[in-house]
Scaffold this active site. Sequence first.
Site, PDB file in Angstrom:
ATOM      1  N   GLU A 114       0.818  -1.208   0.000  1.00 51.07           N
ATOM      2  CA  GLU A 114       0.000   0.000   0.000  1.00 51.07           C
ATOM      3  C   GLU A 114       0.856   1.265   0.000  1.00 51.07           C
ATOM      4  O   GLU A 114       0.467   2.288  -0.560  1.00 51.07           O
ATOM      5  CB  GLU A 114      -0.957  -0.050   1.186  1.00 51.07           C
ATOM      6  CG  GLU A 114      -2.024  -1.131   0.979  1.00 51.07           C
ATOM      7  CD  GLU A 114      -2.852  -1.432   2.215  1.00 51.07           C
ATOM      8  OE1 GLU A 114      -4.089  -1.460   2.108  1.00 51.07           O
ATOM      9  OE2 GLU A 114      -2.252  -1.636   3.297  1.00 51.07           O
ATOM     10  N   GLU A 134      -3.601  -9.490   3.803  1.00 52.29           N
ATOM     11  CA  GLU A 134      -4.215  -9.231   5.101  1.00 52.29           C
ATOM     12  C   GLU A 134      -5.265 -10.269   5.488  1.00 52.29           C
ATOM     13  O   GLU A 134      -5.415 -10.593   6.678  1.00 52.29           O
ATOM     14  CB  GLU A 134      -4.849  -7.823   5.114  1.00 52.29           C
ATOM     15  CG  GLU A 134      -3.866  -6.682   5.325  1.00 52.29           C
ATOM     16  CD  GLU A 134      -3.244  -6.176   4.038  1.00 52.29           C
ATOM     17  OE1 GLU A 134      -2.687  -5.069   4.045  1.00 52.29           O
ATOM     18  OE2 GLU A 134      -3.306  -6.894   3.001  1.00 52.29           O
TER      19      GLU A 134
END
Length: 260
Positions: A114, A134
Amino acid sequence: MSTDQVEQPEVTTAYEGATMIITINRPAARNAVTYGVAQAMAAALDELDARDDLAVGIVTGAGGSFCAGMDLKGFLCGELPSLPGRGFAGITERPPATPVIAAVEGYALAGGCEIALACDLITAGRGARFGIPEVKRGLVAAAGGLIRLPERIGPNVAMELALTGGFLDAERGHQLGLVNRLAADGGALEAALELAAQIAENGPLAARVSKQIIVESPQWSATERWQRQQELTDPVFASADAHEGAAAFAERRSPHWTGQ
Protein backbone atom coordinates in the site's frame (compact mmCIF):
# COMPACT_ATOMS: atom_id res chain seq x y z
CA MET A 1 35.30 0.66 26.14
CA SER A 2 31.54 1.18 26.18
CA THR A 3 29.40 -1.71 24.97
CA ASP A 4 26.38 0.52 24.37
CA GLN A 5 25.00 0.23 20.84
CA VAL A 6 23.97 3.32 18.96
CA GLU A 7 20.32 3.03 18.04
CA GLN A 8 19.80 3.40 14.29
CA PRO A 9 17.03 5.69 13.00
CA GLU A 10 13.99 3.83 11.73
CA VAL A 11 13.83 6.10 8.67
CA THR A 12 16.83 7.70 6.96
CA THR A 13 17.04 10.37 4.30
CA ALA A 14 19.70 11.04 1.67
CA TYR A 15 19.94 13.37 -1.28
CA GLU A 16 21.18 13.03 -4.85
CA GLY A 17 20.78 16.18 -6.86
CA ALA A 18 17.11 17.19 -6.75
CA THR A 19 16.06 13.76 -5.45
CA MET A 20 15.36 12.85 -1.83
CA ILE A 21 15.80 9.17 -0.93
CA ILE A 22 13.67 8.03 2.03
CA THR A 23 14.63 4.61 3.40
CA ILE A 24 12.64 2.57 5.90
CA ASN A 25 15.49 1.28 8.06
CA ARG A 26 14.29 -1.77 10.01
CA PRO A 27 15.89 -4.58 7.97
CA ALA A 28 15.77 -7.10 10.83
CA ALA A 29 11.96 -6.77 10.78
CA ARG A 30 11.74 -6.60 6.95
CA ASN A 31 11.05 -2.89 7.42
CA ALA A 32 7.70 -3.46 9.10
CA VAL A 33 6.12 -0.13 9.96
CA THR A 34 5.84 1.14 13.52
CA TYR A 35 4.24 4.35 14.75
CA GLY A 36 7.74 5.82 14.87
CA VAL A 37 8.28 4.95 11.22
CA ALA A 38 4.98 6.64 10.32
CA GLN A 39 6.01 9.81 12.15
CA ALA A 40 9.44 9.90 10.54
CA MET A 41 8.03 9.20 7.08
CA ALA A 42 5.54 12.06 7.45
CA ALA A 43 8.31 14.43 8.51
CA ALA A 44 10.47 13.43 5.53
CA LEU A 45 7.58 13.87 3.09
CA ASP A 46 6.80 17.30 4.56
CA GLU A 47 10.43 18.27 3.94
CA LEU A 48 10.18 16.96 0.38
CA ASP A 49 7.19 19.19 -0.34
CA ALA A 50 8.63 22.22 1.47
CA ARG A 51 11.99 22.41 -0.28
CA ASP A 52 12.17 24.15 -3.66
CA ASP A 53 15.44 22.37 -4.47
CA LEU A 54 13.80 18.93 -4.37
CA ALA A 55 11.83 17.72 -7.39
CA VAL A 56 11.35 14.00 -6.73
CA GLY A 57 11.19 11.62 -3.79
CA ILE A 58 12.12 7.93 -3.68
CA VAL A 59 10.81 5.57 -0.99
CA THR A 60 12.72 2.33 -0.48
CA GLY A 61 13.61 -0.20 2.21
CA ALA A 62 16.92 -1.26 3.76
CA GLY A 63 18.43 -4.72 3.63
CA GLY A 64 17.02 -6.04 0.38
CA SER A 65 13.33 -5.86 1.24
CA PHE A 66 10.88 -3.01 0.68
CA CYS A 67 8.36 -3.40 3.51
CA ALA A 68 6.45 -6.29 5.10
CA GLY A 69 3.60 -4.05 6.21
CA MET A 70 2.46 -3.31 9.75
CA ASP A 71 4.59 -4.40 12.68
CA LEU A 72 2.29 -7.08 14.09
CA LYS A 73 4.08 -7.13 17.45
CA GLY A 74 3.24 -3.48 17.87
CA PHE A 75 -0.32 -4.12 16.70
CA LEU A 76 -0.76 -6.75 19.43
CA CYS A 77 0.35 -4.11 21.95
CA GLY A 78 -2.28 -1.68 20.66
CA GLU A 79 0.00 0.38 18.39
CA LEU A 80 -1.39 1.51 15.03
CA PRO A 81 1.27 2.83 12.61
CA SER A 82 -1.02 5.43 11.07
CA LEU A 83 -1.38 9.18 11.44
CA PRO A 84 -4.70 11.07 11.41
CA GLY A 85 -5.35 12.51 7.96
CA ARG A 86 -2.20 10.90 6.54
CA GLY A 87 -2.87 7.20 6.90
CA PHE A 88 -0.58 4.20 7.16
CA ALA A 89 3.13 5.08 7.33
CA GLY A 90 2.19 8.75 7.00
CA ILE A 91 1.62 8.46 3.25
CA THR A 92 -1.32 6.29 2.15
CA GLU A 93 -4.17 8.77 2.71
CA ARG A 94 -2.25 11.94 1.81
CA PRO A 95 0.68 11.37 -0.52
CA PRO A 96 2.96 14.36 -1.11
CA ALA A 97 2.37 16.85 -3.91
CA THR A 98 5.87 16.14 -5.20
CA PRO A 99 6.22 13.09 -7.48
CA VAL A 100 7.36 9.99 -5.57
CA ILE A 101 8.84 6.71 -6.82
CA ALA A 102 8.80 3.43 -4.89
CA ALA A 103 12.02 1.42 -5.39
CA VAL A 104 11.04 -2.14 -4.48
CA GLU A 105 13.30 -5.08 -3.72
CA GLY A 106 12.16 -8.30 -2.08
CA TYR A 107 8.71 -8.09 -0.55
CA ALA A 108 6.17 -5.25 -0.70
CA LEU A 109 3.37 -6.88 1.24
CA ALA A 110 0.21 -5.67 2.99
CA GLY A 111 0.93 -2.12 4.15
CA GLY A 112 4.21 -2.29 2.25
CA CYS A 113 2.32 -2.84 -0.99
CA GLU A 114 0.00 0.00 0.00
CA ILE A 115 2.97 2.33 0.50
CA ALA A 116 4.15 1.46 -3.01
CA LEU A 117 0.64 2.07 -4.37
CA ALA A 118 0.59 5.51 -2.71
CA CYS A 119 3.66 6.41 -4.77
CA ASP A 120 3.29 7.65 -8.34
CA LEU A 121 5.73 5.28 -10.02
CA ILE A 122 7.32 1.94 -9.12
CA THR A 123 10.66 0.43 -10.04
CA ALA A 124 11.34 -3.13 -8.95
CA GLY A 125 13.97 -5.82 -8.96
CA ARG A 126 12.87 -8.86 -10.95
CA GLY A 127 12.62 -10.93 -7.79
CA ALA A 128 10.28 -8.48 -6.04
CA ARG A 129 6.89 -9.67 -4.83
CA PHE A 130 3.74 -7.60 -4.23
CA GLY A 131 0.65 -8.61 -2.29
CA ILE A 132 -2.16 -7.68 0.07
CA PRO A 133 -2.35 -10.85 2.21
CA GLU A 134 -4.22 -9.23 5.10
CA VAL A 135 -7.05 -11.77 4.83
CA LYS A 136 -4.60 -14.48 5.92
CA ARG A 137 -4.41 -12.70 9.29
CA GLY A 138 -8.11 -11.90 9.52
CA LEU A 139 -7.45 -8.29 8.51
CA VAL A 140 -8.38 -6.06 5.57
CA ALA A 141 -6.12 -4.07 3.24
CA ALA A 142 -7.64 -0.80 4.41
CA ALA A 143 -4.65 1.47 3.73
CA GLY A 144 -5.45 1.87 0.04
CA GLY A 145 -4.81 -1.62 -1.30
CA LEU A 146 -8.47 -2.36 -2.05
CA ILE A 147 -8.92 1.09 -3.59
CA ARG A 148 -5.74 1.66 -5.57
CA LEU A 149 -4.82 -1.86 -6.68
CA PRO A 150 -7.93 -2.33 -8.91
CA GLU A 151 -7.12 1.01 -10.54
CA ARG A 152 -3.56 -0.12 -11.29
CA ILE A 153 -3.97 -3.75 -12.39
CA GLY A 154 -7.72 -4.14 -13.05
CA PRO A 155 -10.49 -5.34 -10.74
CA ASN A 156 -10.34 -9.05 -11.56
CA VAL A 157 -6.67 -9.57 -10.75
CA ALA A 158 -6.95 -7.27 -7.73
CA MET A 159 -9.96 -9.26 -6.48
CA GLU A 160 -8.00 -12.50 -6.68
CA LEU A 161 -5.09 -11.03 -4.74
CA ALA A 162 -7.41 -9.53 -2.12
CA LEU A 163 -9.39 -12.74 -1.54
CA THR A 164 -6.58 -15.29 -1.74
CA GLY A 165 -3.78 -13.26 -0.20
CA GLY A 166 -1.53 -14.44 -3.02
CA PHE A 167 1.54 -12.70 -4.41
CA LEU A 168 2.14 -10.86 -7.68
CA ASP A 169 5.69 -11.12 -9.02
CA ALA A 170 7.45 -8.10 -10.49
CA GLU A 171 7.41 -9.48 -14.05
CA ARG A 172 3.63 -9.91 -13.99
CA GLY A 173 3.29 -6.55 -12.26
CA HIS A 174 5.22 -4.96 -15.10
CA GLN A 175 2.98 -6.62 -17.68
CA LEU A 176 -0.12 -5.30 -15.87
CA GLY A 177 1.25 -1.75 -15.59
CA LEU A 178 1.89 -1.76 -11.84
CA VAL A 179 5.68 -1.65 -12.25
CA ASN A 180 7.07 1.09 -14.47
CA ARG A 181 10.61 -0.22 -14.78
CA LEU A 182 12.10 -3.63 -14.08
CA ALA A 183 15.69 -3.97 -12.93
CA ALA A 184 18.05 -6.76 -11.99
CA ASP A 185 17.73 -7.71 -8.34
CA GLY A 186 19.48 -5.03 -6.32
CA GLY A 187 19.00 -2.46 -9.08
CA ALA A 188 15.60 -0.97 -8.20
CA LEU A 189 17.06 2.09 -6.47
CA GLU A 190 19.42 2.80 -9.37
CA ALA A 191 16.48 2.52 -11.79
CA ALA A 192 14.48 4.88 -9.58
CA LEU A 193 17.33 7.40 -9.51
CA GLU A 194 17.54 7.32 -13.31
CA LEU A 195 13.79 7.88 -13.56
CA ALA A 196 13.94 10.64 -10.94
CA ALA A 197 16.71 12.41 -12.87
CA GLN A 198 14.53 12.46 -15.98
CA ILE A 199 11.65 13.95 -14.00
CA ALA A 200 13.90 16.52 -12.32
CA GLU A 201 15.01 17.87 -15.70
CA ASN A 202 11.50 19.24 -16.19
CA GLY A 203 9.68 22.20 -14.71
CA PRO A 204 8.78 21.39 -11.09
CA LEU A 205 5.51 23.36 -11.17
CA ALA A 206 4.46 21.60 -14.37
CA ALA A 207 5.35 18.19 -12.92
CA ARG A 208 3.41 18.74 -9.70
CA VAL A 209 0.31 20.00 -11.49
CA SER A 210 0.50 17.18 -14.05
CA LYS A 211 0.55 14.70 -11.17
CA GLN A 212 -2.34 16.49 -9.46
CA ILE A 213 -4.54 16.38 -12.57
CA ILE A 214 -3.88 12.69 -13.22
CA VAL A 215 -4.67 11.85 -9.59
CA GLU A 216 -7.74 14.05 -9.17
CA SER A 217 -9.40 14.11 -12.61
CA PRO A 218 -11.09 10.68 -12.36
CA GLN A 219 -13.34 12.22 -9.70
CA TRP A 220 -14.28 15.21 -11.88
CA SER A 221 -17.57 15.19 -13.72
CA ALA A 222 -17.65 15.52 -17.51
CA THR A 223 -19.15 19.02 -17.20
CA GLU A 224 -16.47 20.36 -14.89
CA ARG A 225 -13.26 18.62 -15.96
CA TRP A 226 -12.06 21.31 -18.39
CA GLN A 227 -12.75 24.13 -15.97
CA ARG A 228 -11.07 22.28 -13.12
CA GLN A 229 -8.04 21.56 -15.29
CA GLN A 230 -7.80 25.19 -16.42
CA GLU A 231 -7.87 26.42 -12.83
CA LEU A 232 -4.80 24.32 -12.15
CA THR A 233 -2.91 24.93 -15.39
CA ASP A 234 -3.43 28.69 -15.84
CA PRO A 235 -0.94 29.55 -13.05
CA VAL A 236 1.61 27.21 -14.66
CA PHE A 237 1.30 28.89 -18.07
CA ALA A 238 1.67 32.29 -16.37
CA SER A 239 4.70 31.25 -14.30
CA ALA A 240 8.30 32.36 -14.60
CA ASP A 241 9.23 28.74 -15.24
CA ALA A 242 6.98 28.62 -18.33
CA HIS A 243 8.73 31.73 -19.69
CA GLU A 244 12.11 30.23 -18.86
CA GLY A 245 11.26 26.98 -20.61
CA ALA A 246 10.32 28.80 -23.82
CA ALA A 247 13.37 31.05 -23.63
CA ALA A 248 15.70 28.11 -23.04
CA PHE A 249 14.28 26.32 -26.08
CA ALA A 250 14.69 29.43 -28.26
CA GLU A 251 18.24 29.98 -26.99
CA ARG A 252 19.18 26.30 -27.29
CA ARG A 253 20.23 25.93 -23.66
CA SER A 254 19.12 24.02 -20.59
CA PRO A 255 16.41 25.76 -18.55
CA HIS A 256 17.10 27.07 -15.05
CA TRP A 257 13.97 26.28 -13.04
CA THR A 258 13.01 28.24 -9.95
CA GLY A 259 9.65 26.63 -9.18
CA GLN A 260 8.04 30.05 -9.52
